[in-house]
Design an enzyme around this catalytic site. Structure first.
Site, PDB file in Angstrom:
ATOM      1  N   TYR A  53       0.839  -1.207   0.000  1.00 19.13           N
ATOM      2  CA  TYR A  53       0.000   0.000   0.000  1.00 19.13           C
ATOM      3  C   TYR A  53       0.874   1.257   0.000  1.00 19.13           C
ATOM      4  CZ  TYR A  53      -3.728  -3.198   1.533  1.00 19.13           C
ATOM      5  OH  TYR A  53      -4.634  -4.220   1.638  1.00 19.13           O
ATOM      6  N   LEU A 240     -17.873  -3.372   1.388  1.00 13.45           N
ATOM      7  CA  LEU A 240     -18.702  -2.503   0.548  1.00 13.45           C
ATOM      8  C   LEU A 240     -18.415  -2.722  -0.934  1.00 13.45           C
ATOM      9  CD1 LEU A 240     -18.628   0.853   2.570  1.00 13.45           C
ATOM     10  CD2 LEU A 240     -20.407  -0.904   2.526  1.00 13.45           C
ATOM     11  N   GLY A 243     -16.619   0.058  -2.400  1.00 21.15           N
ATOM     12  CA  GLY A 243     -17.468   1.239  -2.387  1.00 21.15           C
ATOM     13  C   GLY A 243     -18.734   1.116  -3.194  1.00 21.15           C
ATOM     14  N   LEU A 245     -21.329  -0.776  -2.902  1.00 20.03           N
ATOM     15  CA  LEU A 245     -22.574  -0.960  -2.149  1.00 20.03           C
ATOM     16  C   LEU A 245     -23.074   0.326  -1.494  1.00 20.03           C
ATOM     17  CD1 LEU A 245     -21.912  -4.511  -0.735  1.00 20.03           C
ATOM     18  CD2 LEU A 245     -23.955  -3.831  -2.005  1.00 20.03           C
ATOM     19  N   THR A 246     -22.323   1.414  -1.611  1.00 18.16           N
ATOM     20  CA  THR A 246     -22.848   2.712  -1.178  1.00 18.16           C
ATOM     21  C   THR A 246     -23.843   3.258  -2.192  1.00 18.16           C
ATOM     22  OG1 THR A 246     -21.140   4.006  -2.313  1.00 18.16           O
ATOM     23  CG2 THR A 246     -20.646   3.237  -0.064  1.00 18.16           C
ATOM     24  N   GLY A 247     -23.770   2.735  -3.419  1.00 20.37           N
ATOM     25  CA  GLY A 247     -24.620   3.226  -4.494  1.00 20.37           C
ATOM     26  C   GLY A 247     -24.020   4.377  -5.270  1.00 20.37           C
ATOM     27  N   LYS A 248     -22.818   4.829  -4.874  1.00 17.23           N
ATOM     28  CA  LYS A 248     -22.268   6.034  -5.502  1.00 17.23           C
ATOM     29  C   LYS A 248     -21.790   5.824  -6.934  1.00 17.23           C
ATOM     30  CE  LYS A 248     -17.666   5.491  -3.385  1.00 17.23           C
ATOM     31  NZ  LYS A 248     -16.726   6.103  -2.419  1.00 17.23           N
TER      32      LYS A 248
END
Length: 350
Positions: A53, A240, A243, A245-248
């Site tokens: 990372y 998620l 990300g 699954l946040t819908g963004k």
């Protein structure tokens, strides 16, 4: 904050583990400092990073996240024992990391020393293999025909695993690491490491972290049962779905600065027609019950039988606050039924 025991280690870890892979590319040292302080104040005592990372992984981003954590530790050495620190050695395939070679005993020893230097600490609580030397059915390779098992030299891999285990055991005895874990591995990997440690009297695998979410629950039930029976902590990452699954990201949206606005080493394989249909329905379920989509997904992951601690990550403080809050939510039977109805229609959308 609730806590669980990490396998047979005796360590009590928070049900929330703070992932840090954005620190160094999407997040600055100042951002990371704020996230660490907030997480500790909320009772989070489990932090996860990796030598590879920050992400997306590049030669320039290599080691940045560990360095950022080390910077905080250098200014707060008296707080080191407040948390369980986990990091990982990268597997093969990245030429700028040990020439892209396999994980070996020698690589384990040298990489631990390098991580300790970047982290500015004397010990690592949990040292993990980021992915095994053999190809495993992760990163959307779990569909039939994507990989083959019969072309793998099983005995050669067993020999490699024993060498790795011996190096890890040596590092435990030297006090450089306390425990070791797996990542992106399988039931066979868990079983083989357990058998090798028992046969040779070596350090025992403590945990495994694999991708797990409403969109990607392939580890249920077989691998999670293996973890429960062998006392190996199960640590979901990407709860998620990066990300999604946040819908963004619905309808092709790519918010500025979001993860999907960056080039992805493995591509946007989670972005499929079926995934988007499932996400839209989960968002509807969340709205129906007065929840945020991210909180619905995280609370669902937390309540799965056999989960020890869920690894979250955030680039913004408001995201972190919302995500941590999800672990105080107890989903009702009505919510779980609505979730299950959607899940049955989209059991494997990518």
């Amino acid at each position: 904050m609730k806590y669980s025991t990490l396998g047979r280690t005796g360590l009590e870890v928070s049900r929330v583990c703070l992932g840090t892979m954005t620190w160094g590319t999407q997040n600055t040292q100042e951002d990371a400092d704020a996230q660490i302080e907030y997480a500790l104040a909320q009772g989070i005592n489990f932090f996860d990073t990796a030598e590879m990372y920050s992400v997306p992984p590049t030669p320039e981003s290599y080691g940045k996240t560990e360095t950022i954590i080390g910077d905080w530790l250098s200014r707060n050495p008296h707080r080191r024992d407040e948390f369980v620190l986990a990091t990982k050695i990268a597997g093969n395939g990245l030429r700028y990391i040990r020439g892209g070679g396999d994980i070996t005993g020698e690589a384990i020893i040298s990489s631990i020393d390098a991580s300790l230097e970047r982290l500015q600490t004397d010990y690592i609580d949990l040292y993990q293999m980021h992915w095994p030397n053999r190809t495993t059915p992760h990163f959307a390779k779990h569909h039939p025909g994507r990989i083959t098992f019969t072309d793998v030299d099983t005995e050669a891999h067993k020999a490699q695993m024993l060498e790795i285990l011996q190096a890890l055991d040596e590092s435990v005895k030297a006090g450089k690491i306390r425990h070791f874990g797996l990542s992106d591995d399988t039931t066979w990997g868990i079983s083989e490491y357990v058998k090798l440690s028992e046969k040779h009297g070596l350090a025992r695998v403590a945990s495994i972290q694999n991708e797990f979410s409403l969109l990607h629950a392939k580890d249920w039930p077989y691998l999670i049962e293996q973890c429960v029976r062998d006392d190996v902590a199960y640590l979901p990452w990407s709860p998620l779905a990066a990300g999604a699954l946040t819908g963004k990201y619905l309808n092709g949206a790519r918010p500025e600065g979001s993860r999907w606005s960056y080039a992805q080493r493995n591509g946007l394989f989670r972005d499929t027609e079926l995934s988007n249909a499932a996400i839209a329905e989960y968002c509807d379920v969340a709205q129906k019950h007065g929840l945020m989509p991210a909180q619905l997904a995280l609370a669902w992951c937390d309540q799965v039988d056999g989960v020890t601690s869920t690894i979250i990550g955030a680039t913004k403080m408001d995201q972190l606050i919302e995500d941590i809050g999800a672990f105080e939510i107890a989903l009702s039977d009505d919510v779980l039924k609505d979730v299950a109805d959607v899940f049955k229609r989209y059991p494997m959308p990518y």
